[in-house]
Every structure is written in structure tokens, then in C-alpha cells.
Design a protein around this motif. Structure first.
Motif, PDB file in Angstrom:
ATOM      1  N   ILE A   4     -41.743  32.718  14.884  1.00 49.67           N
ATOM      2  CA  ILE A   4     -43.075  33.000  14.493  1.00 49.67           C
ATOM      3  C   ILE A   4     -43.190  33.606  12.965  1.00 49.67           C
ATOM      4  N   LEU A   5     -44.182  33.282  12.256  1.00 49.10           N
ATOM      5  CA  LEU A   5     -44.442  33.890  11.105  1.00 49.10           C
ATOM      6  C   LEU A   5     -45.536  34.694  11.061  1.00 49.10           C
ATOM      7  N   GLY A   6     -45.716  36.029  10.401  1.00 47.94           N
ATOM      8  CA  GLY A   6     -46.952  36.702  10.475  1.00 47.94           C
ATOM      9  C   GLY A   6     -47.157  37.208   8.901  1.00 47.94           C
ATOM     10  N   PHE A   7     -48.325  37.076   8.676  1.00 43.09           N
ATOM     11  CA  PHE A   7     -48.714  37.787   7.341  1.00 43.09           C
ATOM     12  C   PHE A   7     -50.377  38.060   7.156  1.00 43.09           C
ATOM     13  N   ALA A   8     -50.650  38.939   6.503  1.00 43.38           N
ATOM     14  CA  ALA A   8     -52.046  39.385   6.187  1.00 43.38           C
ATOM     15  C   ALA A   8     -52.512  38.692   5.052  1.00 43.38           C
ATOM     16  N   GLY A   9     -53.966  38.452   5.200  1.00 41.47           N
ATOM     17  CA  GLY A   9     -54.531  37.845   4.119  1.00 41.47           C
ATOM     18  C   GLY A   9     -54.986  38.929   3.047  1.00 41.47           C
ATOM     19  N   SER A  10     -54.360  39.842   2.879  1.00 45.27           N
ATOM     20  CA  SER A  10     -54.736  40.883   1.903  1.00 45.27           C
ATOM     21  C   SER A  10     -53.551  40.966   0.757  1.00 45.27           C
ATOM     22  N   ASN A  11     -53.946  41.354  -0.346  1.00 38.60           N
ATOM     23  CA  ASN A  11     -53.063  41.666  -1.537  1.00 38.60           C
ATOM     24  C   ASN A  11     -52.933  43.189  -1.775  1.00 38.60           C
ATOM     25  N   SER A  13     -51.277  46.796  -1.078  1.00 39.47           N
ATOM     26  CA  SER A  13     -49.960  47.237  -0.617  1.00 39.47           C
ATOM     27  C   SER A  13     -50.115  48.206   0.438  1.00 39.47           C
ATOM     28  N   LYS A  14     -51.183  48.689   0.936  1.00 39.64           N
ATOM     29  CA  LYS A  14     -51.497  49.672   2.064  1.00 39.64           C
ATOM     30  C   LYS A  14     -52.415  48.846   3.215  1.00 39.64           C
ATOM     31  N   SER A  15     -52.282  47.592   3.253  1.00 45.46           N
ATOM     32  CA  SER A  15     -52.890  46.722   4.084  1.00 45.46           C
ATOM     33  C   SER A  15     -52.851  46.983   5.550  1.00 45.46           C
ATOM     34  N   ASN A  79     -58.339  40.105   6.439  1.00 42.45           N
ATOM     35  CA  ASN A  79     -59.230  41.043   6.221  1.00 42.45           C
ATOM     36  C   ASN A  79     -60.792  40.318   5.453  1.00 42.45           C
ATOM     37  N   GLU A  80     -61.632  41.235   5.627  1.00 38.19           N
ATOM     38  CA  GLU A  80     -63.300  41.379   5.139  1.00 38.19           C
ATOM     39  C   GLU A  80     -63.545  41.700   3.911  1.00 38.19           C
ATOM     40  N   HIS A  81     -64.044  40.798   3.100  1.00 38.30           N
ATOM     41  CA  HIS A  81     -64.580  41.140   1.775  1.00 38.30           C
ATOM     42  C   HIS A  81     -65.956  40.548   1.716  1.00 38.30           C
ATOM     43  N   ALA A 114     -58.349  43.225  11.465  1.00 35.75           N
ATOM     44  CA  ALA A 114     -58.560  44.732  11.472  1.00 35.75           C
ATOM     45  C   ALA A 114     -59.422  45.183  10.499  1.00 35.75           C
ATOM     46  N   SER A 115     -60.148  46.057  10.746  1.00 34.28           N
ATOM     47  CA  SER A 115     -61.264  46.840   9.611  1.00 34.28           C
ATOM     48  C   SER A 115     -61.280  48.239  10.069  1.00 34.28           C
ATOM     49  N   PRO A 116     -61.699  48.938   9.153  1.00 38.73           N
ATOM     50  CA  PRO A 116     -61.985  50.261   9.008  1.00 38.73           C
ATOM     51  C   PRO A 116     -63.222  50.625   9.849  1.00 38.73           C
ATOM     52  N   GLY A 117     -64.063  49.590   9.724  1.00 36.07           N
ATOM     53  CA  GLY A 117     -65.610  49.833  10.417  1.00 36.07           C
ATOM     54  C   GLY A 117     -65.685  49.077  11.721  1.00 36.07           C
TER      55      GLY A 117
END
Length: 177
Positions: A4-11, A13-15, A79-81, A114-117
């Protein structure tokens, strides 16, 4: 042993999404071979047809596709932008799909956000679920993780309802691999 590979779609450093991926991979590591990568290691110029025709597919896009290829399943945390995927992640997908349109073929996917909101990045999640299917991926479970800073402390999920939901989604995902 299944991989299983895992990654976040964020650049970032504190994702927060990378933190969540690490938590989930740690839960699965005894039954699977797991690996987490950072998309910052695959930085690419913005995709354009002229650039592709002039220089071809960048090696880093091919390398990212190769990382996905050598695994049986993928945990992707988006992540959502502004209601969509981050530009850096969308760009990576654009390049990788030009290298191999079916780069997610036969891959089981646990899609999380995940989101802060309070929305848990639901809008971006809906887009990603559709997009990953276009590239051959099989999204077997999704999880929206709202109010991250209230529900996640020191690498652990503190909200029992979210914890229960994650356990259920991880079990579903693991059984599908």
C-alpha cells in the motif's frame, strides 16, 4: 505481501493530510507492506501541451507513476483549495496521466480528505472520486475528516466517532485489496 502506497495531495511541510496518511498506514503496517511518499519530491512545471511537445514527459512524473504501479492499493489524502484539488496535486495528475492515462488501473483506493473546517474537504473529495475513476482507480472507501485540529493530537485521532468510522473504512479497504 500486498503493498500500500500513501501520500497527500499537498505540498505543505505541515500537511494535515500527510499526518492522517501516516496514522492510517501505521494501522495497516502489520498486515501489509506500506510506504508513504511526499509529492514535494515530484515537483513539476505546470503542464502545457507545448511544453510536453517540446520537452516530453518529465522524469519525475514517470517516477511518480512507477511508485503507484509497484503497489496494490493507494491511500490518497487530498486537501481542498477553493473547493477543488490543490494546484500542485492537479498538475501532478495532469503530467502523470499524459505519461499513462490508466496510471491507477487495478488499484484499490482509500480516498480521504482532512480539513481544519467542518466540511472535511467534501467538494474536493467528490471531484477526486470521479477523476480517479477516469484513470482506472477503484475508490472502495472515502472518509472526510473535519475539524482536524480539534480531532487529531500528537499523531492520534481523539474523536471517538471519527475513530470508529476510520476503523470501519480501513477494514473495508483492507478486505478489498
Amino acid at each position: 505481501m500486498k503493498r500500500i502506497l500513501g501520500f497527500a495531495g499537498s505540498n505543505s511541510s505541515k500537511s494535515i493530510n500527510a499526518q492522517l496518511v501516516a496514522n492510517l498506514l501505521n494501522r495497516l503496517s502489520s498486515d501489509f507492506e506500506t510506504n508513504q511518499i511526499d509529492i514535494r519530491d515530484y515537483e513539476l512545471p505546470f503542464y502545457g501541451e507545448d511544453l510536453e511537445n517540446e520537452k516530453g514527459i518529465p522524469n519525475k512524473a514517470q517516477d511518480f507513476a512507477a511508485e503507484i504501479e509497484k503497489n496494490d492499493a493507494v491511500i490518497i489524502a487530498i486537501n481542498e483549495h477553493n473547493g477543488s484539488l490543490s494546484a500542485v496535486f492537479k498538475n501532478l495528475i495532469d503530467w502523470v496521466s499524459r505519461h499513462n492515462r490508466g496510471f491507477l488501473s487495478d488499484k484499490k483506493i482509500l480516498l480521504i480528505a482532512a480539513s481544519p473546517g467542518g466540511s472535511g474537504a467534501a467538494t474536493a473529495m467528490a471531484y477526486a472520486k470521479t477523476a480517479f475513476g477516469i484513470f482506472g482507480g477503484d475508490v472502495v472507501a472515502t472518509l472526510s475528516f473535519p475539524n482536524f485540529y480539534d480531532n487529531f493530537k500528537e499523531g492520534e485521532i481523539t474523536n471517538t466517532a471519527i475513530e470508529s468510522e476510520i476503523t470501519s473504512k480501513l477494514n473495508t479497504f483492507a478486505q478489498q485489496i
